[in-house]
Design a protein around this motif. Structure first.
Motif, short mmCIF file in Angstrom:
data_model
loop_
_atom_site.label_atom_id
_atom_site.label_comp_id
_atom_site.label_asym_id
_atom_site.label_seq_id
_atom_site.Cartn_x
_atom_site.Cartn_y
_atom_site.Cartn_z
N UNK A 30 19.39 3.34 1.44
CA UNK A 30 19.49 2.57 -0.39
C UNK A 30 18.38 2.97 -1.08
N UNK A 31 17.27 2.25 -1.36
CA UNK A 31 15.69 2.76 -1.89
C UNK A 31 15.91 4.25 -2.61
N UNK A 32 15.86 5.13 -1.80
CA UNK A 32 15.99 6.26 -2.73
C UNK A 32 17.31 6.05 -3.40
N UNK A 33 18.06 6.30 -2.97
CA UNK A 33 19.96 6.09 -3.91
C UNK A 33 19.49 5.53 -5.08
N UNK A 34 19.29 3.81 -4.32
CA UNK A 34 19.61 3.46 -6.26
C UNK A 34 18.65 4.29 -7.28
N UNK A 35 17.53 4.07 -6.96
CA UNK A 35 16.86 4.58 -7.99
C UNK A 35 17.01 6.51 -8.80
N UNK A 77 12.61 -0.59 1.99
CA UNK A 77 12.65 -0.32 0.61
C UNK A 77 10.68 -0.36 0.67
N UNK A 78 10.25 -1.69 0.60
CA UNK A 78 8.65 -2.08 0.33
C UNK A 78 7.91 -0.54 0.80
N UNK A 79 8.54 -0.21 2.38
CA UNK A 79 7.67 1.02 3.05
C UNK A 79 8.14 2.49 2.17
N UNK A 80 9.92 2.45 2.57
CA UNK A 80 9.61 3.82 1.22
C UNK A 80 8.78 3.06 -0.31
N UNK A 82 5.77 2.57 -0.98
CA UNK A 82 4.27 2.47 -0.90
C UNK A 82 4.52 4.00 -0.67
N UNK A 83 5.33 4.50 0.55
CA UNK A 83 4.88 5.77 0.97
C UNK A 83 4.86 6.83 -0.06
N UNK A 84 5.85 6.44 -1.25
CA UNK A 84 6.45 7.91 -2.34
C UNK A 84 5.26 7.24 -3.36
N UNK A 85 3.83 6.24 -3.53
CA UNK A 85 3.31 5.47 -4.22
C UNK A 85 3.73 5.18 -5.79
N UNK A 86 5.15 4.38 -5.40
CA UNK A 86 5.72 3.88 -6.85
C UNK A 86 4.80 2.68 -6.78
N UNK A 87 3.83 1.98 -5.19
CA UNK A 87 3.29 1.01 -4.71
C UNK A 87 2.22 1.40 -4.31
N UNK A 88 0.60 0.44 -4.56
CA UNK A 88 -0.08 0.82 -4.00
C UNK A 88 -0.52 -0.55 -3.12
N UNK A 89 -1.00 -0.46 -2.25
CA UNK A 89 -1.76 -1.48 -1.35
C UNK A 89 -1.76 -2.94 -1.74
N UNK A 90 -2.58 -3.17 -2.16
CA UNK A 90 -2.83 -4.40 -3.20
C UNK A 90 -1.21 -4.42 -3.76
N UNK A 91 -0.44 -3.31 -4.56
CA UNK A 91 0.77 -4.00 -5.05
C UNK A 91 1.96 -4.50 -3.80
N UNK A 92 1.71 -3.48 -3.03
CA UNK A 92 2.92 -3.45 -1.82
C UNK A 92 2.62 -5.36 -1.30
#
Length: 331
Positions: A30-35, A77-80, A82-92
């Motif tokens: 869902x995370x990939x598709x909605x984006x 979703x959050x893991x995806x 973070x993995x894709x670079x949308x979120x860094x560790x602090x933001x996650x």
């Protein structure tokens, strides 16, 4: 180690891992598709009141909405992201903290309303659920404040997952013909499925291994020793001695703990004392639930290093706000 010891553990763990993997797959897909479909703006509209002050990208809003239906899918979703670079560790970490209240919401309809409130009665039931809701909301607002401070200077604009992988073009062939309109959607779904499979291949083996190891550890460790904390805690806040067995029961099973204290409400316990006792049970139970659920799940999702940070933040904030709630109830 003998197979007679390991096999029962595998039969217990594998269905649990399969169920979690299914929810993660839904969340990541869902995370990939909605984006890719450009639906972030529509889905994340209401949650922007939280994500914008916290300097988080709009994608996090989709995870927040999803968490209200499934915590596991929301974490996926959050893991995806973070993995894709949308979120860094602090933001996650900020996003995980903000998710707390929305993860609580689903339990109102699946457990608190149909199970716990009937056991405790209307007054104590609503007081307890209200206290837990206030604690979860306080943690979420703490996440918003943390994002405003720790992520200051960042732009909360959307950073689409699909952009980094070249997916999401609205007219892949450039001709815009009616006969080609299904191709972009099919391509987006295929691309989301490929990314989902890639994520599952990384997470699921780790999840299974950690669950097996933790389950084997629990079979050889006397976790009941941790309930020795019950007596000092209940004495510290001035609760009756009868609170100790309730806390112990509540530590290992919430429903049993509620059933244990219910007959004593109005006689041994006032409503506020009963709620305080159950909240203390929640504090002690974190020791047990961290071993049983948090470590396997968080390590499986994030890996040991970042998973440990998530556990520390989650558990630390819950214990702090549970302690504050207990102090207010017995004041």
């Amino acid at each position: 180690m003998q197979s007679s010891t390991v096999l029962p553990v595998l039969f217990d763990v594998l269905p649990r891992v399969a169920r979690i993997a299914a929810y993660i797959a839904v969340g990541v897909f869902a995370a990939n598709l909605v984006v890719a479909l450009g639906l972030v703006e529509r889905i994340a509209g209401l949650s922007r009141y939280l994500t914008s002050p916290a300097n988080l990208p709009d994608e996090v809003g989709t995870a927040i909405v999803t968490t209200a239906a499934s915590t596991t899918a929301g974490y996926g979703m959050l893991a995806e992201f973070r993995e894709s670079g949308v979120l860094d560790d602090r933001a996650t970490l900020v996003a995980v903290t903000i998710n707390t209240f929305f993860g609580f919401v689903q339990h109102i309809f699946t457990y608190y309303w149909p199970v716990l409130i009937p056991i405790l009665g209307r007054e104590v039931g609503f007081l307890y659920v209200g206290a837990r809701a206030a604690i979860a909301l306080a943690i979420t607002l703490t996440g918003v404040v943390a994002g405003a401070v720790l992520l200051s200077g960042r732009t909360a604009a959307s950073t689409a997952v699909a952009e980094t992988d070249g997916a999401g073009d609205s007219d892949m062939d450039g001709d815009g013909g009616d006969g080609e309109r299904d191709d972009p959607l099919r391509s987006m779904a295929d691309d989301a499925a490929r990314k989902t499979w890639k994520t599952l291949r990384r997470i699921v083996p780790r999840l299974a291994i950690v669950y097996v190891l933790v389950t084997l550890l629990l079979q050889t460790t006397d976790l009941e020793a941790f309930t020795d904390l019950a007596s000092p805690l209940t004495s510290l806040v001035g609760l009756p001695g009868a609170a100790v067995p309730v806390v112990i029961a509540f530590t290992f099973d919430t429903t049993t703990g509620a059933a244990t204290i219910a007959p004593a409400i109005g006689e041994t316990f006032t409503p506020r004392q009963a709620v305080a006792t159950m909240l203390i049970g929640g504090i002690v139970s974190f020791t047990v639930s961290t071993f049983k659920r948090s470590i396997p799940f968080q390590y499986g999702i994030w890996g040991p290093e970042f998973g440990s940070k998530v556990i520390v933040v989650n558990t630390g904030l819950k214990i702090v706000f549970l302690g504050i709630a207990v102090a207010l109830l017995v004041a």
